[in-house]
Write an enzyme that holds these catalytic residues in place. Structure first.
Site, PDB file in Angstrom:
ATOM      1  N   LYS A  35       0.813  -1.172  -0.138  1.00 16.35           N
ATOM      2  CA  LYS A  35      -0.010  -0.091  -0.010  1.00 16.35           C
ATOM      3  C   LYS A  35       0.840   1.411   0.079  1.00 16.35           C
ATOM      4  N   ILE A  61      -4.188  -4.534   1.112  1.00 16.77           N
ATOM      5  CA  ILE A  61      -4.486  -5.872   1.318  1.00 16.77           C
ATOM      6  C   ILE A  61      -5.895  -6.072   1.756  1.00 16.77           C
ATOM      7  N   ALA A  84       1.901  -5.431   7.176  1.00 16.17           N
ATOM      8  CA  ALA A  84       1.385  -5.220   8.448  1.00 16.17           C
ATOM      9  C   ALA A  84       1.855  -3.872   9.196  1.00 16.17           C
ATOM     10  N   SER A  86       3.710  -2.222  11.962  1.00 12.34           N
ATOM     11  CA  SER A  86       4.517  -3.189  12.842  1.00 12.34           C
ATOM     12  C   SER A  86       5.153  -2.328  13.933  1.00 12.34           C
ATOM     13  N   THR A 134       5.254 -12.854  14.722  1.00 13.09           N
ATOM     14  CA  THR A 134       6.361 -12.300  15.586  1.00 13.09           C
ATOM     15  C   THR A 134       6.408 -13.167  16.842  1.00 13.09           C
ATOM     16  N   ASP A 135       7.397 -12.776  17.469  1.00 16.11           N
ATOM     17  CA  ASP A 135       7.487 -13.641  18.947  1.00 16.11           C
ATOM     18  C   ASP A 135       6.759 -12.756  19.747  1.00 16.11           C
ATOM     19  N   GLU A 136       6.396 -11.730  19.506  1.00 17.51           N
ATOM     20  CA  GLU A 136       5.661 -11.114  20.550  1.00 17.51           C
ATOM     21  C   GLU A 136       4.212 -11.360  20.899  1.00 17.51           C
ATOM     22  N   TYR A 183      -0.628  -3.920  18.849  1.00 12.08           N
ATOM     23  CA  TYR A 183       0.253  -4.676  17.818  1.00 12.08           C
ATOM     24  C   TYR A 183       0.082  -6.130  17.910  1.00 12.08           C
ATOM     25  N   LYS A 187      -1.440  -9.150  15.485  1.00 14.34           N
ATOM     26  CA  LYS A 187      -0.975 -10.210  14.989  1.00 14.34           C
ATOM     27  C   LYS A 187      -1.390 -11.550  15.436  1.00 14.34           C
ATOM     28  N   ASN A 213      14.307  -8.021  14.220  1.00 18.62           N
ATOM     29  CA  ASN A 213      15.251  -8.057  13.287  1.00 18.62           C
ATOM     30  C   ASN A 213      16.191  -6.613  13.325  1.00 18.62           C
ATOM     31  N   LYS A 222      12.226   2.561  14.873  1.00 18.47           N
ATOM     32  CA  LYS A 222      12.449   1.514  15.549  1.00 18.47           C
ATOM     33  C   LYS A 222      14.179   1.685  16.149  1.00 18.47           C
ATOM     34  N   TYR A 240      13.843   3.916  26.768  1.00 15.80           N
ATOM     35  CA  TYR A 240      12.663   3.459  27.621  1.00 15.80           C
ATOM     36  C   TYR A 240      12.942   3.041  29.157  1.00 15.80           C
ATOM     37  N   ARG A 314       7.689   2.704  27.986  1.00 15.52           N
ATOM     38  CA  ARG A 314       6.653   2.316  26.914  1.00 15.52           C
ATOM     39  C   ARG A 314       5.397   1.576  27.943  1.00 15.52           C
TER      40      ARG A 314
HETATM   41  P1  NAD Z   1       7.557  -2.424   8.124  1.00 12.76           P
HETATM   42  O1  NAD Z   1       6.504  -1.906   8.662  1.00 12.76           O
HETATM   43  O2  NAD Z   1       8.857  -1.888   7.759  1.00 12.76           O
HETATM   44  O3  NAD Z   1       6.772  -2.826   6.579  1.00 12.76           O
HETATM   45  C1  NAD Z   1       5.603  -2.903   6.528  1.00 12.76           C
HETATM   46  C2  NAD Z   1       5.189  -2.938   5.148  1.00 12.76           C
HETATM   47  O4  NAD Z   1       3.767  -3.446   4.886  1.00 12.76           O
HETATM   48  C3  NAD Z   1       5.237  -1.563   4.572  1.00 12.76           C
HETATM   49  O5  NAD Z   1       5.683  -1.579   3.066  1.00 12.76           O
HETATM   50  C4  NAD Z   1       3.769  -1.019   4.430  1.00 12.76           C
HETATM   51  O6  NAD Z   1       3.776  -0.084   3.168  1.00 12.76           O
HETATM   52  C5  NAD Z   1       3.224  -2.394   4.050  1.00 12.76           C
HETATM   53  N1  NAD Z   1       1.695  -2.156   4.179  1.00 12.76           N
HETATM   54  C6  NAD Z   1       1.100  -1.794   5.538  1.00 12.76           C
HETATM   55  N2  NAD Z   1      -0.351  -1.713   5.532  1.00 12.76           N
HETATM   56  C7  NAD Z   1      -0.599  -2.491   4.450  1.00 12.76           C
HETATM   57  C8  NAD Z   1      -1.681  -2.601   3.811  1.00 12.76           C
HETATM   58  N3  NAD Z   1      -2.993  -2.441   4.309  1.00 12.76           N
HETATM   59  N4  NAD Z   1      -1.794  -3.086   2.671  1.00 12.76           N
HETATM   60  C9  NAD Z   1      -0.452  -3.301   1.883  1.00 12.76           C
HETATM   61  N5  NAD Z   1       0.759  -3.089   2.335  1.00 12.76           N
HETATM   62  C10 NAD Z   1       0.609  -2.584   3.537  1.00 12.76           C
HETATM   63  O7  NAD Z   1       7.527  -4.068   8.795  1.00 12.76           O
HETATM   64  P2  NAD Z   1       8.725  -4.965   9.074  1.00 12.76           P
HETATM   65  O8  NAD Z   1       9.317  -4.734  10.079  1.00 12.76           O
HETATM   66  O9  NAD Z   1       9.322  -5.102   7.647  1.00 12.76           O
HETATM   67  O10 NAD Z   1       7.735  -6.364   9.242  1.00 12.76           O
HETATM   68  C11 NAD Z   1       7.356  -7.159   8.423  1.00 12.76           C
HETATM   69  C12 NAD Z   1       6.402  -8.368   8.861  1.00 12.76           C
HETATM   70  O11 NAD Z   1       7.403  -9.060   9.819  1.00 12.76           O
HETATM   71  C13 NAD Z   1       5.182  -7.712   9.736  1.00 12.76           C
HETATM   72  O12 NAD Z   1       4.360  -8.543   9.448  1.00 12.76           O
HETATM   73  C14 NAD Z   1       5.708  -7.966  11.002  1.00 12.76           C
HETATM   74  O13 NAD Z   1       4.651  -8.348  12.039  1.00 12.76           O
HETATM   75  C15 NAD Z   1       6.794  -9.053  11.010  1.00 12.76           C
HETATM   76  N6  NAD Z   1       7.877  -9.114  11.865  1.00 12.76           N
HETATM   77  C16 NAD Z   1       8.765  -7.885  11.943  1.00 12.76           C
HETATM   78  C17 NAD Z   1      10.039  -7.987  12.959  1.00 12.76           C
HETATM   79  C18 NAD Z   1      10.700  -6.875  13.074  1.00 12.76           C
HETATM   80  O14 NAD Z   1      11.838  -7.151  14.086  1.00 12.76           O
HETATM   81  N7  NAD Z   1      10.744  -5.871  12.288  1.00 12.76           N
HETATM   82  C19 NAD Z   1      10.011  -9.276  13.615  1.00 12.76           C
HETATM   83  C20 NAD Z   1       9.131 -10.570  13.461  1.00 12.76           C
HETATM   84  C21 NAD Z   1       8.001 -10.365  12.609  1.00 12.76           C
HETATM   85  O1  DAU Z   2      10.255  -9.082  18.358  1.00  9.55           O
HETATM   86  C1  DAU Z   2       9.667  -8.762  17.210  1.00  9.55           C
HETATM   87  C2  DAU Z   2       9.252  -7.233  16.905  1.00  9.55           C
HETATM   88  O2  DAU Z   2      10.196  -6.374  17.230  1.00  9.55           O
HETATM   89  C3  DAU Z   2       8.566  -7.082  15.627  1.00  9.55           C
HETATM   90  O3  DAU Z   2       7.416  -8.137  15.726  1.00  9.55           O
HETATM   91  C4  DAU Z   2       7.907  -5.379  15.922  1.00  9.55           C
HETATM   92  O4  DAU Z   2       7.497  -5.486  14.510  1.00  9.55           O
HETATM   93  C5  DAU Z   2       9.465  -4.781  15.817  1.00  9.55           C
HETATM   94  O5  DAU Z   2       9.150  -3.417  15.789  1.00  9.55           O
HETATM   95  C6  DAU Z   2       9.997  -5.165  17.127  1.00  9.55           C
HETATM   96  O6  DAU Z   2       9.346  -4.707  18.397  1.00  9.55           O
HETATM   97  P1  DAU Z   2       9.903  -4.093  19.403  1.00  9.55           P
HETATM   98  O7  DAU Z   2       8.995  -3.124  20.270  1.00  9.55           O
HETATM   99  O8  DAU Z   2      10.888  -5.116  20.122  1.00  9.55           O
HETATM  100  O9  DAU Z   2      11.213  -2.947  18.716  1.00  9.55           O
HETATM  101  P2  DAU Z   2      11.407  -1.456  18.905  1.00  9.55           P
HETATM  102  O10 DAU Z   2      12.750  -1.308  17.817  1.00  9.55           O
HETATM  103  O11 DAU Z   2      10.358  -0.605  18.702  1.00  9.55           O
HETATM  104  O12 DAU Z   2      12.049  -1.426  20.376  1.00  9.55           O
HETATM  105  C7  DAU Z   2      13.361  -2.453  20.674  1.00  9.55           C
HETATM  106  C8  DAU Z   2      13.436  -2.121  22.189  1.00  9.55           C
HETATM  107  O13 DAU Z   2      14.025  -0.678  22.496  1.00  9.55           O
HETATM  108  C9  DAU Z   2      12.242  -2.351  23.159  1.00  9.55           C
HETATM  109  O14 DAU Z   2      12.439  -2.832  24.464  1.00  9.55           O
HETATM  110  C10 DAU Z   2      11.860  -0.763  23.218  1.00  9.55           C
HETATM  111  C11 DAU Z   2      13.077  -0.014  23.250  1.00  9.55           C
HETATM  112  N1  DAU Z   2      13.157   1.521  22.733  1.00  9.55           N
HETATM  113  C12 DAU Z   2      12.757   1.421  21.454  1.00  9.55           C
HETATM  114  C13 DAU Z   2      12.582   2.695  20.990  1.00  9.55           C
HETATM  115  C14 DAU Z   2      12.097   3.126  19.668  1.00  9.55           C
HETATM  116  C15 DAU Z   2      13.587   2.461  23.321  1.00  9.55           C
HETATM  117  O15 DAU Z   2      13.970   2.079  24.520  1.00  9.55           O
HETATM  118  N2  DAU Z   2      13.706   3.733  22.954  1.00  9.55           N
HETATM  119  C16 DAU Z   2      13.160   3.892  21.877  1.00  9.55           C
HETATM  120  O16 DAU Z   2      13.205   5.153  21.299  1.00  9.55           O
END
Ligand code: NAD
Ligand code: DAU
Length: 377
Positions: A35, A61, A84, A86, A134-136, A183, A187, A213, A222, A240, A314
């Protein structure tokens, strides 16, 4: 010959999966359905955008009719579903958007795939619906050893200078779901729908649950890209709470490799956990990031430590995530390839070498730039 929809391919992980599939499988047709929300960025895919076997479709989607039409038009044989909302912090402010995309969007895709595949003579034969979760969804784990103990998985991971675990429990595929944030609740609901389609209609589904990741092209809301950018610009680093929370980090290309392996060789109806065997307390990880950025920028050691700023925690902040991914290792032979310190160095270098990518996103006129870029295509 396969025709595969990858949803969310313009996002962080999706762009790595699209790149891997486009380059590795020239005979497959790869259709990236995205999207282009704030998190989707076609600049993540500039290197493959003209490949013969690649098509980008801007679509939501949740648009069931559009998903049905695409299934037929492209004679889709497989779906790898990453699209998603995310980011946990955004879900706390705006849970509806998360329910819409993550739950209703997944349901829309499932139903479109079902109607298309069930009407074919061969039905589900040779088809796959692979849902990335996700593991969350498992909730969080206790920190029973705040100073860390030698990880029981230390020998299994790519060797790291760290190899600590902060508790003795780990998420298994059988761990009951217990999501805490909007979130992870969304999921979890989407995961349940995927399994329900397997159990009710016999759809050949697979679900994987991955840990945090890191790597190139992650949106700078992130932790890791946000902090690298802030250090470069001398902006405070909002930690945080006390920075005691633990996450299990995996290099994004290792996740993409796991997705490739599981899409082709995973057993239908199964769930696989994917993790880095690599737990870090946030504050320790932040110090590694600071040291790496300072070194690469030629700053004196410890120069940016003063940017660390402890802020309000948070809401509902999950304490510890730690994945046991031995099932994937044992059954399909996957393991992380990259030593963590090497992965962080590579990641920091990438963001410092690609400041234009970062500056476009953080400059405020990102959306205008983005619309222009999209309209050129
Ligand atoms: P991201 O936020 O970087 O990317 C999400 C993508 O989905 C974007 O390109 C966005 O435009 C697209 N999108 C959002 N809503 C949409 C819709 N309604 N229709 C079509 N496209 C849409 O996310 P990410 O970090 O790459 O995560 C990708 C997937 O992996 C997610 O499902 C997330 O839950 C899962 N995941 C992420 C992590 C992580 O650490 N980032 C870990 C485990 C699982
Ligand atoms: O575990 C998988 C998940 O990891 C994915 O499903 C999510 O899509 C992805 O965003 C990620 O979630 P987290 O919440 O763990 O990621 P984030 O990078 O937001 O935060 C990582 C840790 O750092 C978390 O404990 C919160 C903390 N944090 C985050 C931000 C953005 C801070 O302390 N300060 C910050 O500004």
């Amino acid at each position: 010959m396969q025709s595969i929809i990858i949803t969310g391919g313009a996002g962080f992980i999706g762009s790595h999966v699209v790149r891997l599939f486009v380059n590795k499988y020239p005979n497959y047709r790869i259709i990236n359905v995205d999207k282009l929300t704030y998190a989707g960025n076609l600049a993540n895919l500039e290197d493959i955008e003209n490949a013969q076997n690649y098509r980008f479709v801007r679509a939501d989607i949740c648009d069931f009719d559009a998903m049905c039409a695409l299934m037929w038009e492209e004679k889709v044989t497989g779906i790898i579903h990453l699209a998603a909302e995310s980011h946990v912090d955004r879900s706390i402010k705006d849970p509806f958007t998360f329910a819409r995309t993550n739950v209703m969007g997944t349901l829309s895709l499932l139903q479109a795939a079902r109607l298309c595949w069930e009407s074919l003579p061969e039905k589900y034969e040779g088809k796959r619906f692979y849902h990335i979760s996700t593991d969350e969804v498992y909730g969080d784990l206790e920190i029973t050893h705040p100073e860390g103990i030698k990880s029981p998985f230390a020998d299994m991971a790519a060797p790291s200078g760290h190899n600590l675990a902060y508790g003795t429990d780990f998420f298994l595929e059988s761990t009951p779901y217990d999501p805490h944030s909007p979130y992870s609740a969304a999921k979890a609901a989407s995961d349940h729908f995927v399994r329900a389609f397997h159990d009710t209609y016999g759809m050949p589904t697979i679900v994987t649950n991955c840990s945090n990741n890191y790597g190139p092209y992650q949106f700078p809301e992130k932790l890791i890209p946000l902090f690298i950018n802030n250090i470069r610009k001398r902006i405070p680093l909002p930690v945080y709470g006390k920075g005691e929370n633990v996450r299990d980090w995996l290099y994004v290309e290792d996740h993409a490799r796991a997705i490739d392996l599981i899409f082709h060789s995973g057993e239908v109806g199964e769930t696989y956990n994917i993790g880095g065997f690599n737990e870090w307390k946030n504050i320790d990880l932040i110090k590694v990031i600071i040291a790496t950025v300072d070194r690469l920028l030629g700053n004196p050691e410890g120069h940016s430590l003063d940017l660390i700023t402890f802020v309000t925690d948070r809401a509902g902040h999950d304490l510890r995530y730690a994945i046991d991914s031995r099932k994937l290792q044992k059954e399909l032979g996957w393991e992380p390839s990259l030593q963590f310190e090497e992965g962080i160095e590579r990641t920091v270098r990438w963001y410092l070498d690609n400041q234009e990518w970062m500056d476009r996103i953080t400059s405020g006129d990102y959306e205008r730039y983005y619309e222009e870029m999209y309209n050129k295509r």
